[in-house]
Enzyme design. Structure first.
Site, PDB file in Angstrom:
ATOM      1  N   THR A 194       0.846  -1.194   0.000  1.00 40.47           N
ATOM      2  CA  THR A 194       0.000   0.000   0.000  1.00 40.47           C
ATOM      3  C   THR A 194       0.876   1.237   0.000  1.00 40.47           C
ATOM      4  O   THR A 194       2.019   1.204   0.412  1.00 40.47           O
ATOM      5  CB  THR A 194      -0.925  -0.016   1.237  1.00 40.47           C
TER       6      THR A 194
ATOM      7  N   GLY B 212      -1.058  -2.232   6.381  1.00 42.70           N
ATOM      8  CA  GLY B 212      -2.101  -3.147   6.806  1.00 42.70           C
ATOM      9  C   GLY B 212      -2.853  -2.661   8.021  1.00 42.70           C
ATOM     10  O   GLY B 212      -3.194  -1.484   8.144  1.00 42.70           O
TER      11      GLY B 212
END
Length: 586
Positions: free
Chosen positions: A405, A492
């Site tokens: 991410t 996460g």
């Protein structure tokens, strides 16, 4: 009532814990990461802007956004250009093969948000990840076709551009096209990820040819990578619009790749892809002390979790406690435990589950939850509460969370802001490559096992559903209504806590934004407390144990925060010292 420390201000001597402690049953630890690679130093990653500023996880992507600001583009324009450039230079983390969430505001403090989260194909169902009646282990479920959700990034970009774009769509693509066509150098972080995750980085022959040598080893740091297939495709989308991604050759290729993958092939149709839509959703906002905090609602759990932790801490004098006091981190741990219990119980796609957002952010409810927190003791156990509007028909269950991410924040010369988290989930996503970009493995963010204790989980797989996310793009406004901070993170389930400690670091502890980002991370999603290995928190472990935290585990975590703060009339931004992030001025 304000709590001020007394006897607990006397700290125990530093003590190092081993990392081999087994967490309690049911607790999902953050994923281990290898030692951090060399990175741009904090001084080098900071930037100051009199007009506009971009902070991103890669300086080349930050510069792509800054180029749009120099052309007179909006914060949303710059965010799109940054996302596109990250597709090229940070292929392990984000890009057009995945999705994301975008939180935007104008100079008056009006906030709107866009959900570009990936969705499950029509063929998906609760036992999507079952083989021979048994759920696949997570690492077996990630590579190949079954983990791929319909990508949302370009639909999100098109919707944002239509609402807030100033400069031409095709212009936003030019920095990314140049990087893909002319080449970009492999950084230490990309090399590290290629080395650690060949199972996805080299899964597809196209990815293997791009990033690995003939000997099968990752191309060395400094090697210039050229990605002509991606450059060609970006030129097509720049000229013809986002619809090009969702129809025609690209959509056909995605469906074929997913359906014929050498591992975990799964049915995805061109109709699944053509039917995808980004969704404009209401922001989730609440008051923390004198500040208004706004973020992304479901299917993100980011805003509700961030706000709950902050609001539950509001009655404590965090400023007086300060970052060097173990009591501050104990209070953070206790508040996190409560917020994550609610998250695991209630958060999911609101199109499929009635999510009690108003109840989860209700000040009276959070005051009652806060009353469970003691500065001198640890709660023996934590369960989800019953917020107003809650429908108690789902079992609580954590899910696998995204680790591939990226986050970036932008402010423009007119005072508009964008906080954008973009993801392909795990490193290099599913490993499948189409037109030079990696496809996500976002469907593993669902609960792979759909039921628990005889009840369904809210975040189970269903056709067309969007998996729950921890992504937490956040904007903070002062008492005058003006933006004071834009922040977000990657990593996460640790994303909300990274955002929380950065907000507290700036607002309560008065730290410069770079130092707030560099604060250590404490992550307490259940009965275990995970502390950032090698940080000052290791020295506080004995006191945390004395306060009742039986399991305190030092661990390296996938941390990557980016933020911008208003100081007077200037914007000051920084990247995470654990990453290669940087802030670039207009």
């Amino acid at each position: 009532m304000t709590f001020r420390p007394t006897a607990l201000l006397a700290l125990a001597a530093p003590f190092a814990l081993t990392a081999c402690v087994v967490p309690p049953q049911g607790v999902t630890p953050p994923p281990p990461v290898a030692a951090a690679p060399p990175h741009i130093g904090q001084a080098d990653s900071a930037g100051v802007g009199e007009r506009g500023l971009v902070s991103a996880a890669d300086p080349r992507a930050a510069d792509a956004g800054a180029q749009m600001l120099r052309l007179g583009g909006s914060a949303s324009d710059a965010a799109i250009a940054t996302m596109l450039a990250l597709t090229v230079v940070e292929p392990q983390s984000s890009g057009i093969g995945g999705g994301g969430f975008l939180v935007m505001s104008d100079a008056a403090g009006t906030v709107d948000t866009i959900d570009g989260r990936e969705s499950a194909p029509a063929a998906a169902g609760p036992q999507w990840f079952f083989v021979d009646g048994k759920p696949l282990p997570i690492m077996e479920a990630i590579p190949g076709g079954r983990s791929v959700g319909v990508p949302g990034s370009l639909r999100l970009a098109a919707l944002a551009h239509g609402k807030h774009g100033v400069i031409a769509w095709r212009t936003l693509f030019q920095p990314a096209i140049r990087l893909a066509r002319d080449g970009f150098a492999v950084t230490p972080r990309l090399f590290q990820m290629l080395s650690r995750f060949p199972g996805t980085g080299a899964f597809d022959p196209a990815g293997r040819a791009l990033y690995y040598g003939e000997d099968g080893q990752p191309k060395p740091v400094g090697t210039v990578i050229r990605n002509p297939a991606l450059a060609d495709f970006l030129e097509t989308v720049a000229a013809r619009g986002a619809a090009t991604f969702y129809a025609g050759d690209n959509a056909t290729t995605i469906a074929a790749k997913v359906g014929t993958a050498p591992k975990n092939p799964a049915p995805m149709t061109t109709a699944d892809i053509a039917g995808y839509r980004a969704v404009a959703r209401d922001p989730v906002c609440g008051q923390y002390r004198v500040w208004r905090v706004c973020g992304m609602g479901p299917p993100s759990s980011g805003a509700t979790t961030v706000f709950a932790v902050l609001k539950q801490l509001e009655r404590f004098d965090m400023k007086a406690l300060g970052p060097e006091n173990p009591v501050s981190w104990h209070l953070l741990a206790e508040s996190e435990r409560l917020a994550y219990a609610d998250r695991d119980q209630y958060l999911a796609d609101p199109g499929f589950v009635s999510v009690p957002v108003k109840g989860l952010t209700d000040p009276d409810y959070l005051a009652a939850r806060s009353a469970l927190i003691s500065p001198t003791a640890t709660m023996p156990s934590v369960r989800a509460g019953t917020p107003p509007q809650a429908v108690a028909r789902f079992a609580p269950a954590p899910a696998q969370e995204e680790h591939g991410t990226s986050h970036f924040v932008i402010v423009d010369r007119k005072g508009n802001a964008a906080s954008y988290t973009s993801t392909i989930e795990s490193a290099f996503g599913s490993g499948l490559v189409v037109n030079g970009y990696f496809l996500n493995n976002e469907l593993t963010d669902f609960n792979i096992t759909p039921d628990k204790d005889g009840l369904p989980t809210a975040n189970r797989v269903e056709a067309g559903k969007r998996p729950r996310s921890s992504m937490a793009p956040t904007l903070v406004f002062g008492p005058d209504g003006k933006l004071v901070m834009a922040v977000g993170a990657a990593g996460g389930a640790t994303i909300p806590v990274q955002v929380i400690k950065t907000i507290i670091g700036v607002l309560d502890w008065g730290l410069p934004v770079g130092r707030a980002i560099a604060l250590p991370v404490l992550f307490a999603p259940g009965d275990a407390v995970f502390i950032e290995q090698g940080s000052s928190l290791e020295g506080m472990a004995p006191t945390l144990k004395a306060l009742g935290h039986a399991t305190v585990i030092p661990r390296e975590m996938p941390l990557k925060t980016n933020a911008i703060v208003r100081v007077g009339e200037r914007w000051i931004g920084a990247g995470d010292p654990r990453s290669e992030g940087a802030a670039v001025a207009e």
